[in-house]
Design a protein around this motif. Sequence first.
Motif, PDB file in Angstrom:
ATOM      1  N   HIS A 137      14.186  20.800 -10.432  1.00  0.00           N
ATOM      2  CA  HIS A 137      13.524  19.778  -9.613  1.00  0.00           C
ATOM      3  C   HIS A 137      14.299  18.464  -9.615  1.00  0.00           C
ATOM      4  O   HIS A 137      14.348  17.756  -8.597  1.00  0.00           O
ATOM      5  N   THR A 138      14.946  18.149 -10.740  1.00  0.00           N
ATOM      6  CA  THR A 138      15.756  16.925 -10.795  1.00  0.00           C
ATOM      7  C   THR A 138      16.960  17.037  -9.865  1.00  0.00           C
ATOM      8  O   THR A 138      17.286  16.089  -9.136  1.00  0.00           O
ATOM      9  N   CYS A 139      17.614  18.197  -9.865  1.00  0.00           N
ATOM     10  CA  CYS A 139      18.772  18.405  -8.985  1.00  0.00           C
ATOM     11  C   CYS A 139      18.350  18.444  -7.517  1.00  0.00           C
ATOM     12  O   CYS A 139      19.071  17.945  -6.649  1.00  0.00           O
ATOM     13  N   MET A 140      17.194  19.030  -7.226  1.00  0.00           N
ATOM     14  CA  MET A 140      16.710  19.054  -5.857  1.00  0.00           C
ATOM     15  C   MET A 140      16.425  17.637  -5.362  1.00  0.00           C
ATOM     16  O   MET A 140      16.752  17.285  -4.217  1.00  0.00           O
ATOM     17  N   ALA A 141      15.814  16.830  -6.224  1.00  0.00           N
ATOM     18  CA  ALA A 141      15.536  15.442  -5.851  1.00  0.00           C
ATOM     19  C   ALA A 141      16.829  14.678  -5.591  1.00  0.00           C
ATOM     20  O   ALA A 141      16.934  13.914  -4.620  1.00  0.00           O
ATOM     21  N   ALA A 143      19.630  15.966  -4.565  1.00  0.00           N
ATOM     22  CA  ALA A 143      20.197  16.457  -3.302  1.00  0.00           C
ATOM     23  C   ALA A 143      19.547  15.764  -2.113  1.00  0.00           C
ATOM     24  O   ALA A 143      20.224  15.375  -1.155  1.00  0.00           O
ATOM     25  N   TRP A 144      18.227  15.589  -2.145  1.00  0.00           N
ATOM     26  CA  TRP A 144      17.536  14.930  -1.027  1.00  0.00           C
ATOM     27  C   TRP A 144      17.863  13.449  -0.963  1.00  0.00           C
ATOM     28  O   TRP A 144      17.984  12.874   0.127  1.00  0.00           O
ATOM     29  N   VAL A 145      18.025  12.811  -2.117  1.00  0.00           N
ATOM     30  CA  VAL A 145      18.438  11.405  -2.140  1.00  0.00           C
ATOM     31  C   VAL A 145      19.833  11.259  -1.522  1.00  0.00           C
ATOM     32  O   VAL A 145      20.099  10.323  -0.753  1.00  0.00           O
ATOM     33  N   SER A 146      20.730  12.194  -1.837  1.00  0.00           N
ATOM     34  CA  SER A 146      22.084  12.154  -1.282  1.00  0.00           C
ATOM     35  C   SER A 146      22.069  12.397   0.220  1.00  0.00           C
ATOM     36  O   SER A 146      22.771  11.712   0.974  1.00  0.00           O
ATOM     37  N   LEU A 147      21.271  13.361   0.668  1.00  0.00           N
ATOM     38  CA  LEU A 147      21.164  13.622   2.106  1.00  0.00           C
ATOM     39  C   LEU A 147      20.652  12.398   2.851  1.00  0.00           C
ATOM     40  O   LEU A 147      21.150  12.062   3.932  1.00  0.00           O
ATOM     41  N   ASN A 148      19.670  11.739   2.273  1.00  0.00           N
ATOM     42  CA  ASN A 148      19.130  10.524   2.895  1.00  0.00           C
ATOM     43  C   ASN A 148      20.197   9.436   2.992  1.00  0.00           C
ATOM     44  O   ASN A 148      20.310   8.744   4.016  1.00  0.00           O
ATOM     45  N   ALA A 149      21.006   9.302   1.938  1.00  0.00           N
ATOM     46  CA  ALA A 149      22.069   8.288   1.939  1.00  0.00           C
ATOM     47  C   ALA A 149      23.114   8.591   3.003  1.00  0.00           C
ATOM     48  O   ALA A 149      23.560   7.682   3.725  1.00  0.00           O
ATOM     49  N   TRP A 150      23.510   9.864   3.161  1.00  0.00           N
ATOM     50  CA  TRP A 150      24.513  10.208   4.171  1.00  0.00           C
ATOM     51  C   TRP A 150      23.949  10.051   5.578  1.00  0.00           C
ATOM     52  O   TRP A 150      24.681   9.699   6.509  1.00  0.00           O
ATOM     53  N   PHE A 151      22.643  10.289   5.730  1.00  0.00           N
ATOM     54  CA  PHE A 151      22.021  10.074   7.034  1.00  0.00           C
ATOM     55  C   PHE A 151      22.121   8.611   7.445  1.00  0.00           C
ATOM     56  O   PHE A 151      22.551   8.283   8.554  1.00  0.00           O
ATOM     57  N   TRP A 152      21.747   7.709   6.530  1.00  0.00           N
ATOM     58  CA  TRP A 152      21.779   6.286   6.863  1.00  0.00           C
ATOM     59  C   TRP A 152      23.204   5.767   6.966  1.00  0.00           C
ATOM     60  O   TRP A 152      23.479   4.822   7.709  1.00  0.00           O
ATOM     61  N   SER A 153      24.137   6.385   6.235  1.00  0.00           N
ATOM     62  CA  SER A 153      25.547   6.012   6.390  1.00  0.00           C
ATOM     63  C   SER A 153      26.030   6.357   7.794  1.00  0.00           C
ATOM     64  O   SER A 153      26.745   5.572   8.432  1.00  0.00           O
ATOM     65  N   THR A 154      25.614   7.524   8.285  1.00  0.00           N
ATOM     66  CA  THR A 154      25.984   7.918   9.645  1.00  0.00           C
ATOM     67  C   THR A 154      25.383   6.971  10.671  1.00  0.00           C
ATOM     68  O   THR A 154      26.057   6.534  11.612  1.00  0.00           O
ATOM     69  N   VAL A 155      24.114   6.616  10.477  1.00  0.00           N
ATOM     70  CA  VAL A 155      23.444   5.695  11.395  1.00  0.00           C
ATOM     71  C   VAL A 155      24.119   4.327  11.373  1.00  0.00           C
ATOM     72  O   VAL A 155      24.369   3.720  12.429  1.00  0.00           O
ATOM     73  N   PHE A 156      24.455   3.847  10.187  1.00  0.00           N
ATOM     74  CA  PHE A 156      25.071   2.524  10.045  1.00  0.00           C
ATOM     75  C   PHE A 156      26.423   2.464  10.746  1.00  0.00           C
ATOM     76  O   PHE A 156      26.736   1.491  11.449  1.00  0.00           O
ATOM     77  N   HIS A 157      27.251   3.502  10.561  1.00  0.00           N
ATOM     78  CA  HIS A 157      28.569   3.497  11.194  1.00  0.00           C
ATOM     79  C   HIS A 157      28.477   3.768  12.694  1.00  0.00           C
ATOM     80  O   HIS A 157      29.406   3.449  13.437  1.00  0.00           O
ATOM     81  N   THR A 158      27.343   4.330  13.120  1.00  0.00           N
ATOM     82  CA  THR A 158      27.129   4.512  14.553  1.00  0.00           C
ATOM     83  C   THR A 158      26.704   3.213  15.209  1.00  0.00           C
ATOM     84  O   THR A 158      27.176   2.859  16.294  1.00  0.00           O
ATOM     85  N   ARG A 159      25.821   2.484  14.528  1.00  0.00           N
ATOM     86  CA  ARG A 159      25.304   1.226  15.091  1.00  0.00           C
ATOM     87  C   ARG A 159      25.021   0.254  13.962  1.00  0.00           C
ATOM     88  O   ARG A 159      24.062   0.419  13.211  1.00  0.00           O
ATOM     89  N   ASP A 160      25.858  -0.758  13.829  1.00  0.00           N
ATOM     90  CA  ASP A 160      25.770  -1.732  12.736  1.00  0.00           C
ATOM     91  C   ASP A 160      24.783  -2.833  13.101  1.00  0.00           C
ATOM     92  O   ASP A 160      25.061  -3.671  13.966  1.00  0.00           O
TER      93      ASP A 160
END
Length: 203
Positions: A137-141, A143-160
């Motif tokens: 459960h710690t590793c799953m959490a 993984a989801w935290v990392s996915l969320n970070a990469w999502f917002w990184s993509t959004v940020f570099h798309t539109r600052d």
Amino acid sequence: MAERTARLLLLTVTVGLAWGSQGDREPVYRDCVLRCEERNCSGDALKHFRSLQPIYMSLAGWTCRDDCKYECMWVTVGLYLQEGHRVPQFHGKWPFSRFLFIQEPASAVASLLNGLASLVMLRRYRASVPASSPMYHTCMAFAWVSLNAWFWSTVFHTRDTDLTEKMDYFCASAVILHSIYLCCVRERTVASASPHHLGRGNS
């Protein structure tokens, strides 16, 4: 001596933040933006701009002022290169050529690919590791935290914007904090499962 150096460093950083970047401090850039806004961003000119603006640009939040800043950035870069100077930064960032509505295409694609890689590994982990495992459960959490970070990184570099910048930095910080937490939990889990610890518990 160390305290004085620290104060000078803090003052330098503060002044740098207050002044902004070299490119957006240039009078040529500021005058260009001001003239562009006066010419295109009010009254009938603004209506004309909106009628010509592609729908994907408006949906991504690109305004007339944003377009002026983008165009004037490249005007200023051209003048710098013409005079033999290095390309300056604007608002704390290097200039990038926009692709459609994506502000930093290469960085956005890289963040998206990192997110996809994290998703693939998450699916593999979930398929190969039983949910009863101590760290599951710690590793799953994580993984989801990392996915969320990469999502917002993509959004940020798309539109600052202020919002996307904060979400990118805060979510990246969450990954770092969760990495530290993961290391601590794993250390404790490994220690509790070691033969020495089990021997002490059975004695």
